[in-house]
Design a protein around this motif. Structure first.
Motif, PDB file in Angstrom:
ATOM      1  N   SER A  42       0.868  -1.184   0.000  1.00  0.00           N
ATOM      2  CA  SER A  42       0.000   0.000   0.000  1.00  0.00           C
ATOM      3  C   SER A  42       0.899   1.226   0.000  1.00  0.00           C
ATOM      4  O   SER A  42       1.158   1.836   1.015  1.00  0.00           O
ATOM      5  N   THR A  63     -11.968  -6.391   1.979  1.00  0.00           N
ATOM      6  CA  THR A  63     -12.275  -5.335   2.942  1.00  0.00           C
ATOM      7  C   THR A  63     -11.221  -4.231   3.011  1.00  0.00           C
ATOM      8  O   THR A  63     -11.544  -3.119   3.413  1.00  0.00           O
ATOM      9  N   THR A  64      -9.977  -4.491   2.648  1.00  0.00           N
ATOM     10  CA  THR A  64      -8.978  -3.425   2.740  1.00  0.00           C
ATOM     11  C   THR A  64      -8.704  -2.875   1.347  1.00  0.00           C
ATOM     12  O   THR A  64      -9.052  -3.479   0.334  1.00  0.00           O
ATOM     13  N   LYS A  65      -8.034  -1.723   1.345  1.00  0.00           N
ATOM     14  CA  LYS A  65      -7.749  -1.059   0.078  1.00  0.00           C
ATOM     15  C   LYS A  65      -6.331  -1.379  -0.425  1.00  0.00           C
ATOM     16  O   LYS A  65      -5.878  -0.810  -1.408  1.00  0.00           O
ATOM     17  N   GLN A  66      -5.611  -2.244   0.311  1.00  0.00           N
ATOM     18  CA  GLN A  66      -4.265  -2.619  -0.097  1.00  0.00           C
ATOM     19  C   GLN A  66      -4.267  -3.387  -1.427  1.00  0.00           C
ATOM     20  O   GLN A  66      -5.293  -3.909  -1.840  1.00  0.00           O
ATOM     21  N   THR A  67      -3.062  -3.461  -2.048  1.00  0.00           N
ATOM     22  CA  THR A  67      -2.884  -4.344  -3.194  1.00  0.00           C
ATOM     23  C   THR A  67      -2.258  -5.645  -2.694  1.00  0.00           C
ATOM     24  O   THR A  67      -1.292  -5.624  -1.936  1.00  0.00           O
ATOM     25  N   ASP A 140      -9.652  -7.084  -8.684  1.00  0.00           N
ATOM     26  CA  ASP A 140      -9.614  -5.631  -8.523  1.00  0.00           C
ATOM     27  C   ASP A 140      -8.309  -5.145  -7.887  1.00  0.00           C
ATOM     28  O   ASP A 140      -7.573  -4.360  -8.477  1.00  0.00           O
ATOM     29  N   ASN A 141      -8.042  -5.617  -6.686  1.00  0.00           N
ATOM     30  CA  ASN A 141      -6.825  -5.179  -6.002  1.00  0.00           C
ATOM     31  C   ASN A 141      -5.942  -6.360  -5.613  1.00  0.00           C
ATOM     32  O   ASN A 141      -5.225  -6.305  -4.633  1.00  0.00           O
TER      33      ASN A 141
END
Lengths: 371, 371, 371, 371, 371
Positions: A42, A63-67, A140-141
């Motif tokens: 991230s 749930t998280t926005k990390q890659t 997505d991520n």
């Protein structure tokens, strides 16, 4: 010899079982226990850990926005594939393609993910070409990569992640996929460079002495070039497919980088064609040198035979035993080999022989046989 | 020899009669009595029975929701074709295509059915390539397959129907058609694998000794590869046609599986091209080995001739009978071969001979002829 | 030889005169008197009569509902072409194409008719390939065919008309055109089949003995195949053009049959390519057999020379006449050829010779020269 | 030799100066003084006159309804090009293309005119191929043609204008352009016909005796064929461009005639390919004949050597001088060559020699070396 | 040898580092210090000055209406690239492409500029082919060119700017880019012309004597041709891309000139193909001449051996020592070589030998071996 055989085996191991049902996970005794590595990225932060199971991973991804980059090496775990099918929602045909490691490079889009296959080429310690499959599931991520063996050539990507320079930590999952594919293509070019050196070395040996091994070695490289070409062409098409796809999983800026990988792929194909031309020209040179050597050998034989065979004939003439006198009556027979009884017969004979030899040498000289 | 001839016959038997009327059922003395098998599939339930006639079958097909697979092997029954034409509504051109078993793979759509042709390749006991035709008539919930011979390579499909695992029982008629086509393509790959092994074995023999049979055997495989390529290309196009068709008889999910068969077909073509390259390279190797052997043979001849022919000439010189004294006058003729009367003449001659031989050996050594 | 020359002439006779005006009827001394045959077909009824002129025919065509097929063989009648131009309304460029019998297969649509060209290939009695032109003018209910010679290969169409079976009498003019074209294409395949047999026969002779005529004969067939290929490709395109055209003169159901002719044409092209490959492979085999024979010849020469030349040298040595005693002083010269005076000199020499020969035989055996 | 060199020069003279400014009239010392001919055509009336300048011609073109054809041969007149640029409104890039006579066939449309380039091929008196450029400027009712040399092959067009038959006088300027192009293409076919004859003649010589000149001559024709092919392909494309263009300067009916020229062009390309195949097959034949002759030469050598070398060895044996009795003691040495003292020794020896020779002849006969 | 090696190095230096991050300026020890030249053009006025830095240049470009051409040779200055990135707004991927001087010719459009790559080919003093990169950044009224080395082939463009004739000063930045590209393509043609001359010279040597160096030299040129072809094809595509692009930086009238450059590029490709054909035909000629020479050598050997070996055998016969009388009993043995004791034995033998030789000469004459 052993090299060549290994290669052909590789080709044939890739054949599926006739008539087996599609969508079946394909594991055999040579399958390896899975090794899992999870990279969480991230921007500034980056962690990488080996994990035993990815049971809760899908939850984190959602749930998280990390890659996330999940590396899976070795497939010997059916529960793992169940998890992928049920939790990650991966189609069973995709899972079959991952485990049947003989797919051509391709790119396929599904509703919740995109699937891609690359062929990783590496030279092992015995300088044999290893052709293994790297499969990509891009969400997505998150990116999931699959390799059948533990050894690979994508360490530079991990190093760049650790170093954190450039776009690698901020480019998202599709950028990491691009980076892995690009390293794989760069490896093609590296291997081709090595063969280029080998071809040069063969060429030097060719100038030195046209021996049988030149033919073998050049044919071997030519065959390798054919194999790598069969990989590079669909690879190029695949990258083109990714660039032109409107998949939501491929970020727009990644496509700019993919153009770069595409250019490298074309460069690899160019290099393959060029090395193929060089190997063909080596073989032509080799065959022409054999012909020239044959010519030289024949010239030596012909010059020596043509000079000495007639001379030997003359010597044979005067070695004949025609009798000077009739053994019964003792009558002289003057017609029988009078030369033998001439005081300078021997001298004249030797002079004639020398003249004949010289004439022949002049003839051969004129024909250009001594050049 | 006999192998090759058989192959050409196959090609030529496929020629239609010049100027015959189209749409005619084509039966000859070699036609076999029809054997009919009817498979009824409805998810959990599956029955398979050999039947004598399919008189009432069309009725069942129309009225029940089951999936039917009717296998017809052998065509020697005109009433059967009448039934197909009148009751099933099959076009007579289609029936001609079924009985003239020399069609290329193709896919044609009609109002009430779709028609497809596959070429089934098998190796018989004499390792000869048998090229027979499998025709498919696909209707809403029924598939009819036609084969001219009893022997086939699609047993795995029947086995999967019996086992009942996977999609085979629930995929409908078009899935069964896909399954049969896929098995046929897998058989191509299997046959190619066998030829790959044969090529390797030929390569080993080549290293051992370049004998005439290598050329024959490689040419034979190359010719087989040409035949199979002529089948695999239209096969690929056919599957592509099926995938892109919007025929109501092809279920949507079947098309996903057909993509798989398409990939296998491309793999087969890849393998054919690769084996062709290998056989060409074998022939090149073979011809270069003949040249090299020729070189070696000529070197032996030249070395031995070049050394001994001049020496023999010298021996011949001193075998001449020039007379030391005039036989009539008894006068000494000192110019005639004085060497013969020198106390060490023989010794000197032998020494000169040895020097000549050594010089030549050194010359050949320098030329690299002993390497 | 004469065969090949005939072929080339055929090619060159097809050249138009440089700079001649277009649209000119092209007749020369070799043109034949026209023979006209008129077929009238109306379902059940069918009449065929030879006529002298078709002066009133256009009238009948316009006024009755029958199908007409007018066959014109031989062009030596300018009034006939005037009639065609003025009454039938045929464009003069079309008439030129009909009489300049070197056109490639093509299909052209005009307002009141469609024009097509086929190339008819036949083997004459001397087994030479005759390449003549069949032109078609297709109108609503009439077909006019033009041939420069009287002999043709379309008798089966006339026979089917007489027999009256199948679609031939009810398919209309375009069906008859299809039938003629199909017969012509079937003749291609028949001719190719004949060459296939010839190639097999050549192959047998090749196995037997690689003689010069094999090269000639194979090259001749290869050249024929090139000619026929140049005819078959535009033929295929032409049929495709007809199928895709929306000309009102082509009935819809005829197009379904044309698909069949198209398939046959592709089969012919396939067969051509396959025979070409076989002839190339025959030539390769032939050249490799020449190389192998050369190897064998050289082996015989080398083995015999290598064994006997050194032995002859030894025999030569002991044939030298070095003197045992000085002829003047009578002094013994023991250094001169003492072997000659040893009691077992001859025996030892022969033993040495045998050993040398055996050693060489063992050497050649090891080298694999006797295999 | 000289022929081939001339050809290459032609190729290289066509190179532009590196880095010269575009749009420059390109004249050098070899440029010829312009010769102008003006043809005025208006249906029945037709005049042709040589003029010195076309100063007022543009005025006439604009004001009268006649068709004009202005022929310009030789470019050495800058004022002429000024006139063309300023009065006729010809773009200077077009003028450069006209004077740089190395352009490929092309068709370009401008607002007030259309520009086309053809390559005129002619054989000069030394049978060398001359490749010159004919440029066309086509306006509403005028055609200007440009040639660098005075000699050309388009006389038939002028003759047809004089004769006045056919469409030539009423077809307008674009028809005349078509007529010139068509003559040029017909000349290609004529030249190709000549080479076809030459190839046949070479083939006859080949049957007679495979001498070195066959290779040279065939290669020369092959090279010519390559040159002409490089001209014929863009010519075909050019005519296609003209046909498909919607330029107002091309009358609709001219396009129908252009289809004819297009067909001729395709015929020329066909003929080129076919002649190329023939020349390749000639070279193959030639090389195979060299191999066969080599085989024959080697057979003669091997048969004679194999028969006589062993016999000579036997003769050598009995030419040895092993002594019958010890020269010192006079003791008989019975082991030394007892054969020599047998009453029938000579007879037996000769019989053995004959048997050996016969056995070898039988062996060679069996091997098929005498066939 | 050294030449060929240099060439391959060029190929391999072009390989990027495997796995390096994209968008990185690529400088190594061999990079040169930058040399900057700024050309300011505004119709009549034209100044050219060498500058040390282009710090304020972007300001001038934006504010004045002049056309700017900034030449940058040598890249060893990171601040320079910073300036380009930050002030000129050049994408870092573009800067990477400029410094990684192994790009294929291409044209890419960005928002504020267009980017193009050409490959400049030059022969250095050792006649080796130097393949360097020229990159172009084209903005509204400015062109920046980048070269890695100081030496180039575009001096003619600078000369035309100085001379001020033609369109060069008024065509804008895109015209200058066209002019540079056109010079580069013209250089290709110039280099090809040189190789054409070399091929002719090789051909002359070939006629003279088929020596090994012909093969080497021809192969070397063939390999160069392959390299240049790999450059010319993408160059052609690039110019096509520029012509078809609707980039605002390419003036409309420039595109007309680009058509000219495009034609030259096609001419170059034509010339390459033609030279390749010539080199292939040279190699074929060479190999056929080796075969012919072999034939001649073998003929000499065979004629001489065939004539003298049988004669030597006869001489050997009469050199045998079969005894006329039993050495012990003194009994006459009349069967032993009675010929030796015939008064004309020698004469008859010589006559027989002459007849044998003449017969063989006649035989060889008939076989055409003396032609």
């Amino acid at each position: 010899m052993s090299k060549r055989h290994k290669k052909l085996e590789v080709n044939q191991r890739c054949l599926p079982d006739t008539g087996s049902s599609p969508g079946v996970i394909y594991l055999d005794d040579s399958s390896l226990e899975p090794k899992l590595t999870l990279h969480r990225i991230s921007g500034a932060q980056y962690t990488s850990e080996n994990i035993d199971s990815f049971a809760g991973v899908y939850e984190s991804i959602k749930t998280t926005k990390q890659t996330f980059w999940l590396e899976i090496k070795g497939f010997k775990s059916l529960p793992m594939f169940d998890l992928l099918q049920n939790e990650f929602g991966i189609n069973k045909l995709t899972l079959e393609d991952i485990t049947r490691t003989h797919e051509r490079p391709k790119f396929e889009e599904f509703e919740t993910y995109a699937f891609a296959v690359s062929r990783m080429l590496m030279l092992n310690e015995e300088k044999e070409l290893e052709n293994t499959q790297v499969s990509f599931i891009l969400m997505d991520n998150a990116l999931i990569t699959f390799q059948e063996h533990y050894v690979d050539c994508i360490q530079p990507v991990r190093d760049r992640l650790t170093a954190g320079k450039g776009t690698i930590r901020i480019g998202g999952a599709s950028y990491i996929m691009y980076a892995v594919m690009d390293v794989i293509i760069d490896t093609y070019i590296e291997i081709l460079g090595g063969w280029g050196d080998e071809l040069e070395e063969i060429e030097d040996r060719l100038m030195d002495k046209p021996e049988r091994s030149i033919m073998y070695d050049t044919q071997l490289i030519k065959r390798h070039l054919i194999s790598i070409r069969r990989v590079a062409w669909p690879e190029k098409d695949k990258i083109n497919d990714i660039m032109r796809s409107d998949s939501p999983f491929i970020q727009k800026q990644t496509k700019i980088y993919l153009k770069d990988a595409y250019d490298h792929c074309i460069q690899a194909i160019d290099l393959i064609d060029s090395l193929k031309e060089i190997s063909v020209s080596n073989i032509d040179m080799y065959l022409s040198m054999i012909s020239i050597r044959m010519n030289e050998i024949m010239k030596v034989l012909t010059i020596i035979s043509s000079i000495f065979i007639p001379l030997t004939f003359i010597a044979g003439i005067y070695g004949m035993n025609f009798s000077r006198e009739d053994p019964v009556t003792g009558k002289l027979m003057p017609m029988n080999m009078p030369e033998l009884y001439s005081p300078h017969g021997y001298l004249y004979t030797v002079i004639i022989m020398v003249i004949m030899a010289v004439l022949q040498l002049v003839y051969f000289q004129k024909k250009g046989w001594f050049k």
